[in-house]
Design a protein around this motif. Structure first.
Motif, mmCIF file in Angstrom:
data_model
loop_
_atom_site.group_PDB
_atom_site.id
_atom_site.type_symbol
_atom_site.label_atom_id
_atom_site.label_comp_id
_atom_site.label_asym_id
_atom_site.label_seq_id
_atom_site.Cartn_x
_atom_site.Cartn_y
_atom_site.Cartn_z
ATOM 1 N N ALA A 289 0.581 -1.262 -0.032
ATOM 2 C CA ALA A 289 0.028 0.018 0.070
ATOM 3 C C ALA A 289 0.846 1.178 -0.023
ATOM 4 O O ALA A 289 2.048 1.119 0.383
ATOM 5 C CB ALA A 289 -0.982 0.055 1.312
ATOM 6 N N TYR A 290 0.168 2.267 -0.433
ATOM 7 C CA TYR A 290 0.839 3.679 -0.307
ATOM 8 C C TYR A 290 -0.024 4.629 0.067
ATOM 9 O O TYR A 290 -1.215 4.718 -0.549
ATOM 10 C CB TYR A 290 1.594 3.803 -1.711
ATOM 11 N N LYS A 294 -4.012 0.088 -1.158
ATOM 12 C CA LYS A 294 -3.126 -0.787 -2.130
ATOM 13 C C LYS A 294 -2.692 -0.063 -3.218
ATOM 14 O O LYS A 294 -3.296 0.909 -4.012
ATOM 15 C CB LYS A 294 -4.089 -1.894 -2.681
ATOM 16 N N TRP A 331 1.706 -4.641 3.442
ATOM 17 C CA TRP A 331 2.496 -3.608 4.013
ATOM 18 C C TRP A 331 2.490 -2.409 3.392
ATOM 19 O O TRP A 331 2.106 -2.238 2.263
ATOM 20 C CB TRP A 331 3.949 -4.065 4.402
ATOM 21 N N GLU A 332 2.648 -1.508 4.039
ATOM 22 C CA GLU A 332 2.749 -0.068 3.445
ATOM 23 C C GLU A 332 4.064 0.787 3.094
ATOM 24 O O GLU A 332 4.964 0.642 4.032
ATOM 25 C CB GLU A 332 1.865 1.042 4.326
#
Ligand code: 5CA
Ligand code: ZN
Length: 414
Positions: A289-290, A294, A331-332
């Motif tokens: 993700a950012y 996602k 994860w981001e």
């Protein structure tokens, strides 16, 4: 189709244990080679309508790691990957931007190759454009019609019929839900979200996926034994994997957004075509993700490999940042990922360039520890930590350790 440049991979004395990986279908860790000396890997490739983002990079890096561990374990690896160079999202983007869909695909595939090269990702032995396999897909769909696994659905905007797969017709090696372990309600929701058409009238089951789309005005089509049209999505991967690697393959890989319907349906098609499971294991990477969502071409919250490189990032640091996360975790990405990876890389480089002030006999232990970590469901964070610990503990660098980091983690130090 041409893939991309093969990075050099040093041979390191000794070998990794045979890796186990988490199989989505069984929910267990498995050796997907079934003890054979050959491993066959198929990884779902990009739909080339936008730049390679970090989610793609992480996914291809996870399977690059699997290939590296298999090689280090002494196995012969055969790897095929497709590119979905004709599909709705690509056609929609080309129409939006007023460009020819073929030019858009060609330019994005070119960018993808350059990004994969910069990241030193092992290329597939067979890099296959779906547009080069249309005849083969049409022949497979015709076979499914003859054997009763496929049926026609009339159209009101085409001269031909669309063709759908009957998910309820039994096969020896697949039943709906086998590979994804999902309930029907979830499958219906995911199908609507991810390219399916549960509400299309005339289908036997709302979950039945499209195998062949009859030609429409303004859409690309090919003249085949089914009449003019183009392939559905899932069948392309079943046909290409079977044709290039032979069924069952060891691993069918991709991001977790492909668990359903894509890999589930690809497995169903393979079972109906070849009376074989598609794969011994279905291996899925987590979603990156950012900014809280996602990373996705359709959402537009892209962090691209190209963008990071243009801003001066060392491609090895991008690799190290991604390897510091477990492939199967969601994860981001934060911009600090790259700064900490750059710092870590500088420490590793300085260690590799140093003279042997430490105790060289530790090196063999470190080699064994790194090998054990990556062979255990691709635990790259564990492998990275093993290198950190070795450096912090004063292990002297050896040429073998430098080669091992290169061979398994794809990072050439010094
Ligand atoms: N062409 C199809 C597969 S046949 C496709 O899904 N293309 S794609 O371009 O949308 O995605 C390419 C690969 O990147 C897939 O394996 C997908 O699961 C993975 N992927 C896409 N977004 C992310 C993300 N945010 N994080 C991790 N992997 C991702
Ligand atoms: Zn695929």
């Amino acid at each position: 189709m041409r893939a991309w440049q093969v990075p050099s991979v040093p041979d390191v004395p000794g070998s990794a244990p045979r890796p186990v990986v988490h199989d989505t279908a069984s929910g267990k860790p498995v050796d997907p080679t079934g003890g054979e000396e050959r491993a066959a890997l198929y990884v779902c490739g990009i739909t080339p309508y936008d730049a390679t983002h970090l989610g793609h990079a992480a996914t291809y890096l996870a399977f690059d790691t699997l290939g590296r561990v298999w090689r280090d374990a002494g196995l012969e690896v055969e790897y095929a990957q497709n590119t979905t160079d004709v599909d709705d999202p690509l056609l929609e983007r080309a129409a939006r931007d007023g460009v020819d869909w073929r030019d858009l695909a060609a330019s994005q595939i070119d960018l993808f190759r350059r990004d994969m090269e910069a990241l030193r990702i092992l290329p597939p032995d067979d890099y296959v454009a779906v547009t080069d396999e249309v005849e083969r897909v049409a022949a497979a769909v015709a076979f499914l019609q003859e054997t009763g696994y496929a049926y026609d659905v009339p159209t009101d905007d085409s001269d031909g019929d669309d063709v759908y797969f009957d998910v309820n017709r039994p096969t020896e090696s697949w039943t709906l839900g086998d590979e994804s372990r999902l309930d029907r309600e979830t499958m219906l929701a995911l199908s609507a979200e991810r390219g399916g058409d549960p509400d299309r009238p005339g289908k036997r089951d709302p979950l039945d996926p499209l195998l062949w789309r009859a030609a429409r005005d303004g859409e690309p089509s090919w003249d085949t034994e089914l009449g003019p049209g183009r392939p559905g999505w899932h069948i392309e991967c079943s046909v290409i994997a079977g044709d290039k690697l032979g069924l069952p393959i060891s691993v069918q890989g991709g991001g977790s957004d492909l668990v359903f319907p894509h890999h589930e349906m690809s497995a169903g098609h393979a079972a109906a075509l070849a009376h074989q499971p598609l794969a011994h294991a279905y291996v899925h990477t987590g979603m990156i993700a950012y900014q809280g969502e996602k990373i996705s071409k359709s959402l537009g919250n892209l962090v691209t490999v190209r963008g990071l490189l243009d801003d001066g990032a060392d491609p090895r640091a991008i690799r190290l940042a991604l390897l510091s996360h477990k492939y199967s975790d969601d994860w981001e990405w934060f911009d600090t990922e790259l700064t900490s990876a750059t710092t870590r890389l500088a420490t590793w480089d300085a260690w590799a360039a140093g003279s042997d002030a430490g105790h060289a006999d530790d090196a063999a232990d470190v080699v064994a520890r790194v090998r054990a970590r990556v062979a255990d469901d691709l635990d790259t964070p564990g492998a990275v930590a093993a290198v950190d610990t070795a450096i912090a503990g004063g292990t002297a660098v050896t040429p073998e350790l430098v080669d091992l980091v290169d061979a398994l983690l794809g990072i050439r130090l010094g």
